[in-house]
Design a protein around this motif. Structure first.
Motif, PDB file in Angstrom:
ATOM      1  N   THR A 182     -50.863 -24.344  16.540  1.00 15.57           N
ATOM      2  CA  THR A 182     -49.638 -23.756  16.941  1.00 15.57           C
ATOM      3  C   THR A 182     -49.646 -22.396  17.311  1.00 15.57           C
ATOM      4  O   THR A 182     -48.895 -21.707  17.963  1.00 15.57           O
ATOM      5  CB  THR A 182     -48.599 -24.001  15.844  1.00 15.57           C
ATOM      6  OG1 THR A 182     -48.877 -23.170  14.775  1.00 15.57           O
ATOM      7  CG2 THR A 182     -48.169 -25.223  15.544  1.00 15.57           C
ATOM      8  N   GLY A 183     -50.702 -21.442  16.590  1.00 14.98           N
ATOM      9  CA  GLY A 183     -50.801 -20.044  17.005  1.00 14.98           C
ATOM     10  C   GLY A 183     -49.503 -19.283  16.205  1.00 14.98           C
ATOM     11  O   GLY A 183     -49.395 -18.062  16.325  1.00 14.98           O
ATOM     12  N   VAL A 184     -48.718 -20.047  15.356  1.00 13.89           N
ATOM     13  CA  VAL A 184     -47.805 -19.395  14.817  1.00 13.89           C
ATOM     14  C   VAL A 184     -48.422 -18.742  13.252  1.00 13.89           C
ATOM     15  O   VAL A 184     -48.994 -19.288  12.605  1.00 13.89           O
ATOM     16  CB  VAL A 184     -46.597 -20.626  14.226  1.00 13.89           C
ATOM     17  CG1 VAL A 184     -45.592 -19.934  13.214  1.00 13.89           C
ATOM     18  CG2 VAL A 184     -46.003 -20.932  15.408  1.00 13.89           C
ATOM     19  N   LYS A 185     -47.773 -17.567  13.107  1.00 14.98           N
ATOM     20  CA  LYS A 185     -48.588 -16.685  11.819  1.00 14.98           C
ATOM     21  C   LYS A 185     -47.796 -16.748  10.494  1.00 14.98           C
ATOM     22  O   LYS A 185     -48.292 -16.627   9.728  1.00 14.98           O
ATOM     23  CB  LYS A 185     -48.462 -15.257  12.376  1.00 14.98           C
ATOM     24  CG  LYS A 185     -49.109 -15.005  13.584  1.00 14.98           C
ATOM     25  CD  LYS A 185     -50.633 -15.236  13.472  1.00 14.98           C
ATOM     26  CE  LYS A 185     -51.391 -14.797  14.814  1.00 14.98           C
ATOM     27  NZ  LYS A 185     -52.376 -15.726  15.303  1.00 14.98           N
ATOM     28  N   GLU A 186     -46.369 -17.300  10.685  1.00 15.43           N
ATOM     29  CA  GLU A 186     -45.677 -17.538   9.251  1.00 15.43           C
ATOM     30  C   GLU A 186     -45.873 -19.269   8.962  1.00 15.43           C
ATOM     31  O   GLU A 186     -45.203 -19.584   9.491  1.00 15.43           O
ATOM     32  CB  GLU A 186     -44.486 -17.047   9.407  1.00 15.43           C
ATOM     33  CG  GLU A 186     -43.386 -17.198   8.263  1.00 15.43           C
ATOM     34  CD  GLU A 186     -41.887 -16.693   8.569  1.00 15.43           C
ATOM     35  OE1 GLU A 186     -41.223 -17.036   7.925  1.00 15.43           O
ATOM     36  OE2 GLU A 186     -41.509 -16.210   9.572  1.00 15.43           O
ATOM     37  N   PRO A 187     -46.476 -19.378   7.948  1.00 18.70           N
ATOM     38  CA  PRO A 187     -46.563 -20.968   7.604  1.00 18.70           C
ATOM     39  C   PRO A 187     -45.292 -21.514   7.505  1.00 18.70           C
ATOM     40  O   PRO A 187     -45.337 -22.558   8.112  1.00 18.70           O
ATOM     41  CB  PRO A 187     -47.266 -20.753   6.077  1.00 18.70           C
ATOM     42  CG  PRO A 187     -47.896 -19.377   6.237  1.00 18.70           C
ATOM     43  CD  PRO A 187     -47.248 -18.432   6.854  1.00 18.70           C
ATOM     44  N   ALA A 188     -44.261 -21.008   6.982  1.00 18.87           N
ATOM     45  CA  ALA A 188     -42.916 -21.823   6.892  1.00 18.87           C
ATOM     46  C   ALA A 188     -42.418 -22.093   8.424  1.00 18.87           C
ATOM     47  O   ALA A 188     -41.311 -22.708   8.467  1.00 18.87           O
ATOM     48  CB  ALA A 188     -41.897 -21.249   6.063  1.00 18.87           C
ATOM     49  N   ARG A 189     -43.141 -21.639   9.344  1.00 16.40           N
ATOM     50  CA  ARG A 189     -42.560 -21.862  10.636  1.00 16.40           C
ATOM     51  C   ARG A 189     -43.158 -22.673  11.554  1.00 16.40           C
ATOM     52  O   ARG A 189     -42.833 -22.954  12.874  1.00 16.40           O
ATOM     53  CB  ARG A 189     -42.385 -20.272  11.396  1.00 16.40           C
ATOM     54  CG  ARG A 189     -41.431 -19.263  10.918  1.00 16.40           C
ATOM     55  CD  ARG A 189     -40.025 -19.399  10.353  1.00 16.40           C
ATOM     56  NE  ARG A 189     -39.117 -20.560  10.828  1.00 16.40           N
ATOM     57  CZ  ARG A 189     -38.379 -21.137  10.245  1.00 16.40           C
ATOM     58  NH1 ARG A 189     -38.384 -21.224   8.972  1.00 16.40           N
ATOM     59  NH2 ARG A 189     -37.564 -21.947  10.890  1.00 16.40           N
ATOM     60  N   ILE A 190     -44.421 -23.107  11.040  1.00 11.86           N
ATOM     61  CA  ILE A 190     -45.295 -24.174  11.606  1.00 11.86           C
ATOM     62  C   ILE A 190     -44.794 -25.407  12.203  1.00 11.86           C
ATOM     63  O   ILE A 190     -45.129 -26.027  13.200  1.00 11.86           O
ATOM     64  CB  ILE A 190     -46.573 -24.191  11.350  1.00 11.86           C
ATOM     65  CG1 ILE A 190     -46.692 -24.562   9.505  1.00 11.86           C
ATOM     66  CG2 ILE A 190     -47.554 -22.830  11.482  1.00 11.86           C
ATOM     67  CD1 ILE A 190     -48.113 -24.820   9.325  1.00 11.86           C
ATOM     68  N   THR A 191     -43.794 -25.898  11.135  1.00  6.07           N
ATOM     69  CA  THR A 191     -43.283 -27.344  11.274  1.00  6.07           C
ATOM     70  C   THR A 191     -41.953 -27.160  11.218  1.00  6.07           C
ATOM     71  O   THR A 191     -41.209 -28.209  10.901  1.00  6.07           O
ATOM     72  CB  THR A 191     -44.059 -28.279  10.286  1.00  6.07           C
ATOM     73  OG1 THR A 191     -43.774 -27.888   9.048  1.00  6.07           O
ATOM     74  CG2 THR A 191     -45.336 -28.433  10.552  1.00  6.07           C
ATOM     75  N   SER A 192     -41.345 -26.179  11.391  1.00  2.99           N
ATOM     76  CA  SER A 192     -39.879 -25.720  11.326  1.00  2.99           C
ATOM     77  C   SER A 192     -39.007 -26.255  12.595  1.00  2.99           C
ATOM     78  O   SER A 192     -38.128 -25.437  13.274  1.00  2.99           O
ATOM     79  CB  SER A 192     -39.296 -24.366  10.727  1.00  2.99           C
ATOM     80  OG  SER A 192     -39.737 -23.799  11.979  1.00  2.99           O
TER      81      SER A 192
END
Length: 163
Positions: free
Chosen positions: A82-92
């Motif tokens: 995903t390229g998302v850096k904040e873990p809690a935002r990768i599947t939110s």
């Protein structure tokens, strides 16, 4: 990569937010009319794949959108996808979830009892007080049906999507 589903939305052929409203079958939604337990994956806005679970008997188009999950393993792999850096935002959110999971239309119509995609039980047990119901997100076009409290989240879970 085990995960816990933390947010869903229900869709019924009886309401205007559903692709199968009035039990209308199209090429896009025909999988919704399968027996419950199949994956319904479609492309939303030409950008995001969304993963749903078909829930009714053969011939009736109902499904549940899997909107968010909390990964128990595989966070590093999902962050790379995903390229998302904040873990809690990768599947939110449903689009981020499918990207993180590597889900695309290739899973559309697949049985959830097979080996390619499945949902399994785990030891987590929730009480009714830990589940919140609210209106679904992003279906204003459905009028009054958009107000149905058919979005379900685990209360205070950091992995649920933001409005």
């Amino acid at each position: 990569m085990p995960r816990i589903i933390v947010e869903t939305e229900a869709y019924s052929h009886t309401e205007k937010g559903c692709h199968a409203y009035n039990n209308r079958m199209t090429t896009r939604n025909e999988v919704m009319f399968n027996e419950g337990g199949h994956a319904y994956v479609y492309l939303c806005y030409g950008i995001h794949y969304l993963f749903n679970v078909v829930t009714n008997k053969n011939g009736i188009g109902d499904a549940v959108l899997i909107r968010a999950l909390e990964p128990l393993k595989g966070v590093d792999i999902m962050m790379k996808r995903t390229g998302v850096k904040e873990p809690a935002r990768i599947t939110s959110g449903p689009g981020k979830l499918t990207k993180a999971m590597g889900i695309d239309r290739g899973l559309n119509g697949k049985s959830l009892l097979g080996r390619e995609v499945w949902i399994e039980e785990n030891d987590a047990r929730l009480t009714g007080a830990s589940i919140q119901a609210s209106p679904r997100i992003g279906i204003d076009y459905a009028g009054k049906d958009a107000e149905l409290p058919w979005r379900f989240t685990i209360k205070d879970n950091p992995w649920i999507s933001r409005k």
